[in-house]
Design an enzyme around this catalytic site. Structure first.
Site, PDB file in Angstrom:
ATOM      1  N   ASP A  64       0.806  -1.224   0.000  1.00 26.20           N
ATOM      2  CA  ASP A  64       0.000   0.000   0.000  1.00 26.20           C
ATOM      3  C   ASP A  64       0.838   1.274   0.000  1.00 26.20           C
ATOM      4  O   ASP A  64       0.363   2.331  -0.378  1.00 26.20           O
ATOM      5  CB  ASP A  64      -0.931   0.020   1.230  1.00 26.20           C
ATOM      6  CG  ASP A  64      -0.194  -0.204   2.545  1.00 26.20           C
ATOM      7  OD1 ASP A  64       1.030  -0.372   2.523  1.00 26.20           O
ATOM      8  OD2 ASP A  64      -0.851  -0.218   3.599  1.00 26.20           O
ATOM      9  N   HIS A  65       2.106   1.190   0.411  1.00 25.13           N
ATOM     10  CA  HIS A  65       2.912   2.413   0.516  1.00 25.13           C
ATOM     11  C   HIS A  65       3.517   2.797  -0.832  1.00 25.13           C
ATOM     12  O   HIS A  65       3.387   3.913  -1.299  1.00 25.13           O
ATOM     13  CB  HIS A  65       4.039   2.211   1.539  1.00 25.13           C
ATOM     14  CG  HIS A  65       3.586   2.361   2.961  1.00 25.13           C
ATOM     15  ND1 HIS A  65       2.624   1.564   3.515  1.00 25.13           N
ATOM     16  CD2 HIS A  65       3.955   3.224   3.940  1.00 25.13           C
ATOM     17  CE1 HIS A  65       2.435   1.939   4.773  1.00 25.13           C
ATOM     18  NE2 HIS A  65       3.228   2.942   5.053  1.00 25.13           N
ATOM     19  N   ASP A 120       4.102  -1.358  11.353  1.00 22.76           N
ATOM     20  CA  ASP A 120       3.671  -0.011  10.995  1.00 22.76           C
ATOM     21  C   ASP A 120       3.103   0.621  12.257  1.00 22.76           C
ATOM     22  O   ASP A 120       2.347  -0.030  12.995  1.00 22.76           O
ATOM     23  CB  ASP A 120       2.605  -0.053   9.888  1.00 22.76           C
ATOM     24  CG  ASP A 120       2.373   1.328   9.321  1.00 22.76           C
ATOM     25  OD1 ASP A 120       2.914   1.632   8.237  1.00 22.76           O
ATOM     26  OD2 ASP A 120       1.673   2.124   9.976  1.00 22.76           O
ATOM     27  N   ARG A 382       0.034  12.741  10.120  1.00 22.90           N
ATOM     28  CA  ARG A 382       1.379  13.272  10.406  1.00 22.90           C
ATOM     29  C   ARG A 382       1.674  14.489   9.551  1.00 22.90           C
ATOM     30  O   ARG A 382       1.368  14.477   8.356  1.00 22.90           O
ATOM     31  CB  ARG A 382       2.454  12.204  10.134  1.00 22.90           C
ATOM     32  CG  ARG A 382       2.374  11.089  11.116  1.00 22.90           C
ATOM     33  CD  ARG A 382       3.588  10.179  11.124  1.00 22.90           C
ATOM     34  NE  ARG A 382       3.487   9.356  12.309  1.00 22.90           N
ATOM     35  CZ  ARG A 382       3.713   8.049  12.345  1.00 22.90           C
ATOM     36  NH1 ARG A 382       4.119   7.423  11.263  1.00 22.90           N
ATOM     37  NH2 ARG A 382       3.568   7.391  13.468  1.00 22.90           N
ATOM     38  N   SER A 535       7.059   7.018  12.698  1.00 21.19           N
ATOM     39  CA  SER A 535       7.043   5.748  11.974  1.00 21.19           C
ATOM     40  C   SER A 535       7.818   4.657  12.691  1.00 21.19           C
ATOM     41  O   SER A 535       8.835   4.914  13.334  1.00 21.19           O
ATOM     42  CB  SER A 535       7.644   5.978  10.587  1.00 21.19           C
ATOM     43  OG  SER A 535       8.188   4.785  10.084  1.00 21.19           O
ATOM     44  N   ARG A 537       9.514   2.439  11.184  1.00 22.24           N
ATOM     45  CA  ARG A 537      10.531   1.901  10.261  1.00 22.24           C
ATOM     46  C   ARG A 537      11.832   1.556  10.998  1.00 22.24           C
ATOM     47  O   ARG A 537      12.487   2.414  11.576  1.00 22.24           O
ATOM     48  CB  ARG A 537      10.775   2.874   9.099  1.00 22.24           C
ATOM     49  CG  ARG A 537      11.340   4.204   9.473  1.00 22.24           C
ATOM     50  CD  ARG A 537      11.290   5.201   8.322  1.00 22.24           C
ATOM     51  NE  ARG A 537       9.922   5.641   8.070  1.00 22.24           N
ATOM     52  CZ  ARG A 537       9.586   6.820   7.554  1.00 22.24           C
ATOM     53  NH1 ARG A 537      10.518   7.690   7.206  1.00 22.24           N
ATOM     54  NH2 ARG A 537       8.319   7.141   7.348  1.00 22.24           N
TER      55      ARG A 537
HETATM   56  C1  MIC Z   1       4.266   6.247   8.290  1.00 21.49           C
HETATM   57  O1  MIC Z   1       3.102   6.614   8.358  1.00 21.49           O
HETATM   58  O2  MIC Z   1       5.211   6.956   8.685  1.00 21.49           O
HETATM   59  C2  MIC Z   1       4.572   4.887   7.716  1.00 21.49           C
HETATM   60  C3  MIC Z   1       5.230   5.102   6.422  1.00 21.49           C
HETATM   61  O3  MIC Z   1       3.371   4.185   7.501  1.00 21.49           O
HETATM   62  C4  MIC Z   1       5.450   4.137   8.708  1.00 21.49           C
HETATM   63  C5  MIC Z   1       5.999   2.884   8.217  1.00 21.49           C
HETATM   64  C6  MIC Z   1       7.148   3.052   7.291  1.00 21.49           C
HETATM   65  O4  MIC Z   1       7.976   3.948   7.498  1.00 21.49           O
HETATM   66  O5  MIC Z   1       7.242   2.262   6.369  1.00 21.49           O
HETATM   67  C7  MIC Z   1       4.808   3.857  10.060  1.00 21.49           C
HETATM   68  O6  MIC Z   1       3.898   4.551  10.446  1.00 21.49           O
HETATM   69  O7  MIC Z   1       5.287   2.987  10.795  1.00 21.49           O
HETATM   70 FE1  SF4 Z   2       0.145   4.864   5.023  1.00 21.68          FE
HETATM   71 FE2  SF4 Z   2       1.490   5.481   7.256  1.00 21.68          FE
HETATM   72 FE3  SF4 Z   2       0.064   7.324   5.937  1.00 21.68          FE
HETATM   73 FE4  SF4 Z   2      -1.183   5.418   7.223  1.00 21.68          FE
HETATM   74  S1  SF4 Z   2       0.094   6.995   8.124  1.00 21.68           S
HETATM   75  S2  SF4 Z   2      -1.656   6.153   5.163  1.00 21.68           S
HETATM   76  S3  SF4 Z   2       0.160   3.674   6.914  1.00 21.68           S
HETATM   77  S4  SF4 Z   2       1.886   6.264   5.195  1.00 21.68           S
END
Ligand code: MIC
Ligand code: SF4
Length: 644
Positions: A64-65, A120, A382, A535, A537
Site C-alpha cells: 500500500d505504501h 507499521d 502526520r 514511523s 521503520r
Molecule cells: C508512516 O506513516 O510513517 C509509515 C510510512 O506508515 C510508517 C511505516 C514506514 O515507514 O514504512 C509507520 O507509520 O510505521
Molecule cells: Fe500509510 Fe502510514 Fe500514511 Fe497510514 S500513516 S496512510 S500507513 S503512510
C-alpha cells in the site's frame, strides 16, 4: 478486582512475566501485518530464522505504501518478492490497489479479543474493534510470525471517559486532535489509551478507528475501544459476525489516569505545521489561504469520511476552488467500489477532486507534494517537516469536514458555516469482495521466492565492544522523528537496499552525514526528548547501524524506536540529569568506559566527554533480555546464539 479492556487483552495473552505496570511481559501474538515499505526487511529476517510456515492464526502482507513508481524496477521487484514469499510461508497477500493495510485489516480481518502485531506504527487502528494492536519493528513482527512472543513493558492504562454526543460538523478527528492538544506527542509514551463512558456508543467503528489510529501520534503503546453492540453491527455488515465477541471493562475496573471529554463541547480542530500536537481551533486560523487539500490516509479514508465530503459538494452544488488542488485517496477497494456504485465518486469527480489509488499516496510523500511555501490541509495523521516532499510546505491536519470546507472556499473555513450536515448512515451491508487478497499456496515446495537486484541481503550487527569510543556526529533537538532519521518520499524505493538507503540518514538536516559517519568509522548521536517518534521503520536503526553508529544518548526515547535500536545492537541511553545534554557539543569525543561490565552487573553507565573532561551518569532501563541482546549485537545474533 475488576479489569479494564486493556488488562483483559494483555492478561489473556500473557506467556511470561508479571502483569505489573513497568515490568516486561511477553505476550502471544494471534495476527501479524506488514506493509511493503517495512515488509521486505521483516520477511528477509523471517527467512533467516528458518521457520517453514508462519505460526500465527493469521498473517497478512499488504502492499500500500509504494504502489506506483516512476522510471524504475525497484517497487516491482519488492512486490514480486513479497507475493512469492507470502505464498511460500503461509501468509495472505493483499495486492496493491486493495487498500491501506489498516483500513483493510479493520474491514476484513481484525478480531475483537485477539492480538495483532504490525510493522507499521498505525497498527493500533484495529483497536477500534476491541483488539490489542501494537506497532513494532519488522524484526519483532518476524519473531511473532515464527511463533515467538512479543515483549513489552506493562503499560499504564489511561481511561478517556467520553460523554455526550458530537455536534454537527464535528467528527472523530476532532476528538483525537483535542487529545493531542491536551497530551502532546509524548503524552502517551508507556500508556494504553482506553476509551469508555456513555459517549462511546455514539461512535461507529470507522470513527473509533480514526481515534485509535492517531493514538500513535500520542506516542501510546496502543489505543483501544470496547467491543460492543456497535462493533457487532459493523462486523455483521462486513459479513463477519462470527468474529464478534463482547469485550467490555468490568464495572469496578481501575485505571492509572482519567481524562474526561464532553463530546458536545468539542469543536472543529486543526494541527498546525509541523507537529500533530500543535493543535488549535479551526476558527482561530479561519481565512488563511489554502493551496491544496488531500482527503485519505489510514486515519480518514472510510466510506463515511469520503461520503461526507462527496455529499457536501453534491448538496451545496459546490466545486473545488480554482486555486486549490484537491485529491481523494479511498482507504480500500471496498470504499472505492461502494462510492462508485452509489455515485458518491461521480460527485467528487464532478466537483473537480482528483481521485488517487486506494493507497497511502501523498501521506508518505508519494506524489502531491505542496507547492513551494504552500499550505496543504490533509485529513492525514502526520505533518512532520518535509514529510510531504516539500521542505517549506506547510501541512495542517484536519477532519474530512474541515478539508471539504477549505476545498470549496480556498481558505480555512469553519465547516459549521456549510449549512445542513450530511447524515451518512453506516451501510447495513458493505460490499464484500476479497478477490485482491491472495491465499498462500498449499504446496510451498513449488514456490520460488523471486528476488531482483533491489532486494539486498540484511547487513549484520557486531557484538558489543567494551568501552565504546567515538565522536558526537550530530546534536539534535526534541521530537526527532524517524522521518528525520531515514526519510521516505523519493528514498522509499530503497527500503530493501540498506547500503543505498543509508545515504539518506539525517540527509534533511545534514546532507553529508553519511559520509562523515563512514569517515569517522561511526560514532554517537545526541538527541533531546522523544527521540525516534513517529514511523516504526526499523531502517531508522538499521541504516545508522550500517554507518557504524554505536549509541544514541538522548533525554528520552519513543517506544518503537528504542526497541528497534536494541534489536540492531545500538545502545539507546538517557541522561540521569537531562541538563547534562547542554554540556556536550557536536564533535566532542565521547567514551563509555567499562560498559559491558556495567550492563551485565546492573552497575552505573558512565559517559565521559574527553573534550571537556566532564563525566555524566546515564540510565538505560533495559530488561535482562535486552542487556543480553545488546551484548550479543542485536536480536538476530542473540537468538541464533541461544539456539546453538
Ligand atoms: C508512516 O506513516 O510513517 C509509515 C510510512 O506508515 C510508517 C511505516 C514506514 O515507514 O514504512 C509507520 O507509520 O510505521
Ligand atoms: Fe500509510 Fe502510514 Fe500514511 Fe497510514 S500513516 S496512510 S500507513 S503512510
Amino acid at each position: 478486582m475488576g479489569k479494564n479492556v486493556a488488562q483483559k487483552l494483555i492478561d489473556s495473552h500473557l506467556v511470561s512475566g508479571e502483569a505489573v505496570q513497568g515490568k516486561e511481559v511477553n505476550i502471544r501474538i494471534d495476527q501479524t501485518i506488514t506493509q511493503d515499505a517495512t515488509g521486505t526487511m521483516a520477511y528477509l529476517q523471517f527467512e533467516a530464522m528458518g521457520v517453514p510456515r508462519v505460526k500465527t492464526k493469521l498473517s497478512v502482507s499488504y502492499v500500500d505504501h509504494n504502489t506506483l513508481q516512476y522510471g524504475g524496477f525497484e517497487n516491482a521487484d519488492d512486490h514480486r518478492f513479497l507475493q512469492t514469499l507470502a505464498s511460500k510461508y503461509g501468509i495472505y497477500f493483499s495486492r496493491p490497489g486493495n487498500g491501506i493495510c489498516h483500513q483493510v485489516h479493520l474491514e476484513r480481518f481484525g478480531v475483537p479479543g485477539q492480538t495483532l502485531l504490525g510493522s507499521d506504527s498505525h497498527t493500533p487502528t484495529s483497536g477500534g474493534i476491541g483488539m490489542l494492536c501494537i506497532g513494532a519493528g519488522g524484526l519483532d513482527v518476524a519473531v511473532a510470525m515464527g511463533g515467538g512472543a512479543f515483549s513489552l513493558t506493562y503499560p499504564k492504562v489511561v481511561l478517556v471517559n467520553l460523554k455526550g454526543k458530537l455536534k454537527p460538523w464535528v467528527s472523530a478527528k476532532d476528538i483525537i486532535l483535542e487529545l493531542l492538544r491536551r497530551m502532546t506527542v509524548k503524552g502517551g509514551v508507556g500508556k494504553i489509551i482506553e476509551y469508555g463512558g456513555p459517549g462511546v456508543a455514539s461512535l461507529t467503528v470507522p470513527e473509533r478507528a480514526t481515534i485509535t489510529n492517531m493514538g500513535a501520534e500520542l506516542g501510546a503503546t496502543t489505543s483501544v475501544f470496547p467491543s460492543d453492540g456497535v462493533t457487532k453491527d459493523f462486523l455483521l455488515a462486513q459479513d463477519r459476525v462470527k468474529d464478534w465477541s463482547e469485550l467490555v471493562a468490568d464495572a469496578d475496573a481501575k485505571y492509572d489516569e482519567h481524562i474526561d471529554i464532553d463530546l458536545a463541547k468539542v469543536e472543529p480542530m486543526i494541527a498546525q505545521p509541523h507537529m500533530p500536537d500543535k493543535v488549535c481551533k479551526v476558527s482561530d486560523i479561519e481565512g488563511m489561504k489554502v493551496d491544496q487539500v488531500c482527503v485519505g490516509s489510514c486515519t480518514n479514508s472510510s466510506y463515511r469520511d469520503l461520503m461526507v465530503v462527496s455529499d457536501v459538494f453534491k448538496k451545496g452544488g459546490h466545486k473545488v476552488h480554482p486555486e486549490v488542488s484537491m485529491t481523494v485517496s479511498p482507504g480500500s477497494k471496498q470504499v472505492l467500489d461502494m462510492l462508485a456504485l452509489n455515485k458518491g465518486l461521480s460527485h467528487l469527480i464532478e466537483a473537480g477532486a482528483r481521485i488517487l489509488e486506494s493507497a497511502c499516496g501523498p501521506c508518505i510523500g508519494n506524489g502531491q507534494s505542496p507547492p513551494s511555501g504552500g499550505v496543504s490541509l490533509r485529513t492525514f495523521n502526520r505533518n512532520f517537516e518535509g514529510r510531504s516532499g516539500t521542505k517549506d510546505g506547510k501541512v495542517y491536519l484536519c477532519s474530512p469536514e474541515v478539508a471539504a470546507a477549505a476545498a470549496i472556499y480556498g481558505v480555512v473555513t469553519d465547516p459549521r458555516k456549510l449549512g445542513k450536515y450530511p447524515k451518512i448512515a453506516q451501510p447495513k451491508k458493505f460490499l464484500i469482495d476479497d478477490s485482491m487478497v491472495i491465499a498462500p499456496t498449499k504446496d510451498p515446495s513449488k514456490v520460488n521466492v523471486m528476488r531482483g537486484p533491489n532486494i539486498q541481503p540484511l547487513p549484520k550487527a557486531v557484538a558489543l565492544a567494551d568501552g565504546l569510543k567515538g565522536k558526537v556526529l550530530i546534536k539534535l533537538g526534541d521530537n526527532i522523528t524517524t522521518d528525520d532519521i531515514t526519510p521516505a518520499g523519493t528514498w522509499l524505493k530503497y527500503r530493501s537496499n540498506v547500503p543505498k538507503y543509508s545515504e539518506s540518514v539525517f540527509s534533511q538536516i545534514d546532507a553529508k552525514f553519511h559520509e562523515k559517519a563512514k569517515a569517522a568509522g561511526g560514532g554517537f548521536v545526541l538527541g533531546g526528548e522523544n527521540y525516534g517518534q513517529g514511523s516504526s521503520r526499523e531502517h531508522a536503526a538499521l541504516c545508522p547501524m550500517y554507518l557504524g553508529i554505536k549509541a544514541i544518548v538522548a533525554k528520552s526515547f519513543a517506544r518503537i524506536h528504542k526497541d528497534n535500536l536494541v534489536n540492531f545492537g545500538i545502545l539507546p541511553l538517557t541522561f540521569e540529569n537531562p541538563a547534562d545534554y547542554d554540556a556536550i557539543a557536536a564533535g566532542d569525543e565521547l567514551e563509555l568506559p567499562g560498559l559491558k561490565a556495567a550492563l551485565s552487573s546492573g552497575g552505573q553507565v558512565i559517559l565521559k566527554d574527553l573534550a571537556n573532561g566532564k563525566q555524566f551518569k546515564l540510565k538505560h532501563g533495559y530488561s535482562p533480555r535486552q542487556v543480553d541482546t545488546i551484548i550479543a549485537g542485536g536480536t538476530l545474533n542473540y537468538t541464533t546464539a541461544k539456539a546453538k
